[in-house]
Motif scaffolding. Structure first.
Motif, PDB file in Angstrom:
ATOM      1  N   LEU A  45       0.824  -1.209   0.000  1.00 23.07           N
ATOM      2  CA  LEU A  45       0.000   0.000   0.000  1.00 23.07           C
ATOM      3  C   LEU A  45       0.862   1.266   0.000  1.00 23.07           C
ATOM      4  O   LEU A  45       0.554   2.232  -0.711  1.00 23.07           O
ATOM      5  N   THR A  46       1.935   1.262   0.781  1.00 23.57           N
ATOM      6  CA  THR A  46       2.773   2.457   0.899  1.00 23.57           C
ATOM      7  C   THR A  46       3.661   2.653  -0.334  1.00 23.57           C
ATOM      8  O   THR A  46       3.699   3.748  -0.900  1.00 23.57           O
ATOM      9  N   GLU A  47       4.325   1.595  -0.759  1.00 25.49           N
ATOM     10  CA  GLU A  47       5.309   1.723  -1.837  1.00 25.49           C
ATOM     11  C   GLU A  47       4.696   1.740  -3.234  1.00 25.49           C
ATOM     12  O   GLU A  47       5.193   2.433  -4.112  1.00 25.49           O
ATOM     13  N   TYR A  48       3.644   0.957  -3.452  1.00 32.86           N
ATOM     14  CA  TYR A  48       3.088   0.841  -4.794  1.00 32.86           C
ATOM     15  C   TYR A  48       1.830   1.677  -5.016  1.00 32.86           C
ATOM     16  O   TYR A  48       1.518   2.026  -6.146  1.00 32.86           O
ATOM     17  N   PHE A  49       1.105   1.964  -3.936  1.00 31.63           N
ATOM     18  CA  PHE A  49      -0.122   2.749  -4.077  1.00 31.63           C
ATOM     19  C   PHE A  49      -0.017   4.130  -3.429  1.00 31.63           C
ATOM     20  O   PHE A  49      -0.983   4.867  -3.387  1.00 31.63           O
ATOM     21  N   SER A  50       1.173   4.448  -2.901  1.00 32.10           N
ATOM     22  CA  SER A  50       1.465   5.759  -2.304  1.00 32.10           C
ATOM     23  C   SER A  50       0.480   6.169  -1.212  1.00 32.10           C
ATOM     24  O   SER A  50       0.166   7.331  -1.048  1.00 32.10           O
ATOM     25  N   VAL A  51       0.011   5.192  -0.454  1.00 33.11           N
ATOM     26  CA  VAL A  51      -0.849   5.479   0.681  1.00 33.11           C
ATOM     27  C   VAL A  51       0.057   5.912   1.836  1.00 33.11           C
ATOM     28  O   VAL A  51       1.122   5.309   2.049  1.00 33.11           O
ATOM     29  N   TYR A  52      -0.334   6.953   2.565  1.00 33.29           N
ATOM     30  CA  TYR A  52       0.444   7.438   3.702  1.00 33.29           C
ATOM     31  C   TYR A  52       0.717   6.278   4.654  1.00 33.29           C
ATOM     32  O   TYR A  52      -0.170   5.479   4.945  1.00 33.29           O
ATOM     33  N   TYR A  53       1.942   6.165   5.147  1.00 29.62           N
ATOM     34  CA  TYR A  53       2.368   4.979   5.887  1.00 29.62           C
ATOM     35  C   TYR A  53       1.527   4.686   7.128  1.00 29.62           C
ATOM     36  O   TYR A  53       1.307   3.520   7.455  1.00 29.62           O
ATOM     37  N   LEU A  54       1.019   5.703   7.812  1.00 32.59           N
ATOM     38  CA  LEU A  54       0.185   5.424   8.994  1.00 32.59           C
ATOM     39  C   LEU A  54      -1.193   4.905   8.601  1.00 32.59           C
ATOM     40  O   LEU A  54      -1.772   4.074   9.302  1.00 32.59           O
ATOM     41  N   VAL A  55      -1.721   5.352   7.480  1.00 31.67           N
ATOM     42  CA  VAL A  55      -2.991   4.813   6.971  1.00 31.67           C
ATOM     43  C   VAL A  55      -2.778   3.373   6.520  1.00 31.67           C
ATOM     44  O   VAL A  55      -3.565   2.480   6.842  1.00 31.67           O
ATOM     45  N   SER A  56      -1.691   3.140   5.790  1.00 28.95           N
ATOM     46  CA  SER A  56      -1.354   1.775   5.360  1.00 28.95           C
ATOM     47  C   SER A  56      -1.186   0.857   6.560  1.00 28.95           C
ATOM     48  O   SER A  56      -1.628  -0.295   6.534  1.00 28.95           O
ATOM     49  N   PHE A 105       1.133   4.087  17.509  1.00 27.67           N
ATOM     50  CA  PHE A 105       1.957   4.939  18.361  1.00 27.67           C
ATOM     51  C   PHE A 105       3.436   4.588  18.218  1.00 27.67           C
ATOM     52  O   PHE A 105       4.279   5.473  18.024  1.00 27.67           O
ATOM     53  N   PHE A 106       3.758   3.305  18.324  1.00 23.57           N
ATOM     54  CA  PHE A 106       5.167   2.925  18.281  1.00 23.57           C
ATOM     55  C   PHE A 106       5.771   3.106  16.892  1.00 23.57           C
ATOM     56  O   PHE A 106       6.944   3.470  16.775  1.00 23.57           O
ATOM     57  N   ILE A 107       5.006   2.883  15.822  1.00 18.29           N
ATOM     58  CA  ILE A 107       5.527   3.165  14.481  1.00 18.29           C
ATOM     59  C   ILE A 107       5.824   4.661  14.358  1.00 18.29           C
ATOM     60  O   ILE A 107       6.900   5.064  13.908  1.00 18.29           O
ATOM     61  N   TRP A 108       4.862   5.484  14.774  1.00 21.01           N
ATOM     62  CA  TRP A 108       5.067   6.932  14.719  1.00 21.01           C
ATOM     63  C   TRP A 108       6.257   7.336  15.590  1.00 21.01           C
ATOM     64  O   TRP A 108       7.137   8.088  15.146  1.00 21.01           O
ATOM     65  N   PHE A 109       6.269   6.845  16.819  1.00 24.93           N
ATOM     66  CA  PHE A 109       7.301   7.219  17.780  1.00 24.93           C
ATOM     67  C   PHE A 109       8.698   6.883  17.267  1.00 24.93           C
ATOM     68  O   PHE A 109       9.593   7.733  17.256  1.00 24.93           O
ATOM     69  N   PHE A 110       8.896   5.647  16.819  1.00 26.22           N
ATOM     70  CA  PHE A 110      10.221   5.245  16.364  1.00 26.22           C
ATOM     71  C   PHE A 110      10.594   5.903  15.029  1.00 26.22           C
ATOM     72  O   PHE A 110      11.760   6.215  14.794  1.00 26.22           O
ATOM     73  N   THR A 111       9.605   6.133  14.162  1.00 21.68           N
ATOM     74  CA  THR A 111       9.885   6.761  12.873  1.00 21.68           C
ATOM     75  C   THR A 111      10.163   8.255  13.029  1.00 21.68           C
ATOM     76  O   THR A 111      11.135   8.771  12.478  1.00 21.68           O
ATOM     77  N   GLU A 112       9.308   8.929  13.781  1.00 18.96           N
ATOM     78  CA  GLU A 112       9.423  10.387  13.887  1.00 18.96           C
ATOM     79  C   GLU A 112      10.422  10.846  14.942  1.00 18.96           C
ATOM     80  O   GLU A 112      11.113  11.834  14.743  1.00 18.96           O
ATOM     81  N   LYS A 113      10.491  10.173  16.072  1.00 21.04           N
ATOM     82  CA  LYS A 113      11.351  10.621  17.168  1.00 21.04           C
ATOM     83  C   LYS A 113      12.752  10.023  17.113  1.00 21.04           C
ATOM     84  O   LYS A 113      13.717  10.647  17.520  1.00 21.04           O
ATOM     85  N   PHE A 114      12.866   8.773  16.645  1.00 11.17           N
ATOM     86  CA  PHE A 114      14.176   8.125  16.550  1.00 11.17           C
ATOM     87  C   PHE A 114      14.693   8.068  15.115  1.00 11.17           C
ATOM     88  O   PHE A 114      15.758   7.534  14.865  1.00 11.17           O
ATOM     89  N   LEU A 115      13.866   8.594  14.185  1.00  5.54           N
ATOM     90  CA  LEU A 115      14.223   8.657  12.769  1.00  5.54           C
ATOM     91  C   LEU A 115      14.558   7.290  12.187  1.00  5.54           C
ATOM     92  O   LEU A 115      15.424   7.145  11.337  1.00  5.54           O
ATOM     93  N   MET A 116      13.845   6.273  12.671  1.00  6.89           N
ATOM     94  CA  MET A 116      13.981   4.925  12.114  1.00  6.89           C
ATOM     95  C   MET A 116      13.234   4.858  10.794  1.00  6.89           C
ATOM     96  O   MET A 116      12.232   5.543  10.607  1.00  6.89           O
ATOM     97  N   TYR A 117      13.691   4.012   9.908  1.00  8.51           N
ATOM     98  CA  TYR A 117      12.957   3.703   8.693  1.00  8.51           C
ATOM     99  C   TYR A 117      11.628   3.080   9.098  1.00  8.51           C
ATOM    100  O   TYR A 117      11.578   2.273  10.028  1.00  8.51           O
TER     101      TYR A 117
END
Length: 150
Positions: A45-56, A105-117
């Motif tokens: 959904l994210t890579e091929y359909f460009s859906v925002y990663y949190l929605v995906s 929450f944890f996807i957002w937290f680690f992606t946005e705050k720790f800059l994880m992929y």
């Protein structure tokens, strides 16, 4: 020795059980399979359909939840507390929705705050949510010893 191994494998993977260890092992397989569905859907959904990663992540998590429920009630948890299967599914889903909030929450937290992929964040979140889901489902839904509703 061969019969002992056969008996062990049978008790771990085939026979009905309310024993914590075989259920945890089975749930690990079920959770792993549901995670592959979840992770694959997130990626597509994210890579091929460009859906925002949190929605995906939300959509993919819910798809994984359905896979997890149907396999869990047929293979992992033999003691079903609630006779009303619709209510059981609602409680299973509520536990999953709490897991979804934890997941998001944890996807957002680690992606946005720790800059994880975001996919690495997903793996980290999945481990936390996996433990929450198993423990909550085991003791809230599928362990008659702890319930008066059986």
């Amino acid at each position: 020795m061969k019969n002992n191994l056969r008996t062990l494998l049978y008790s771990l993977f085939i026979s009905k059980t309310n024993n914590f260890l075989p259920q945890f092992l089975r749930y690990t397989f079920v959770g792993g399979f549901a995670f592959l569905i979840d992770f694959g859907t997130l990626f597509v959904l994210t890579e091929y359909f460009s859906v925002y990663y949190l929605v995906s992540a939300g959509i993919s998590f819910l798809l994984g939840l359905l896979v997890n429920y149907f396999i869990s009630i047929n293979w992992v948890f033999d003691n079903r507390i609630y006779k009303n299967h619709f209510f059981e599914f609602l409680v299973f889903t509520l536990i999953g929705v709490i897991g979804l909030f934890l997941n998001e929450f944890f996807i957002w937290f680690f992606t946005e705050k720790f800059l994880m992929y975001y996919l690495l964040s997903k793996i980290t979140a999945a481990i936390i949510v996996y433990l929450w889901n198993f423990i909550a489902r085991k003791f809230i839904l599928f362990d008659k010893k702890l319930s008066n509703n059986g």
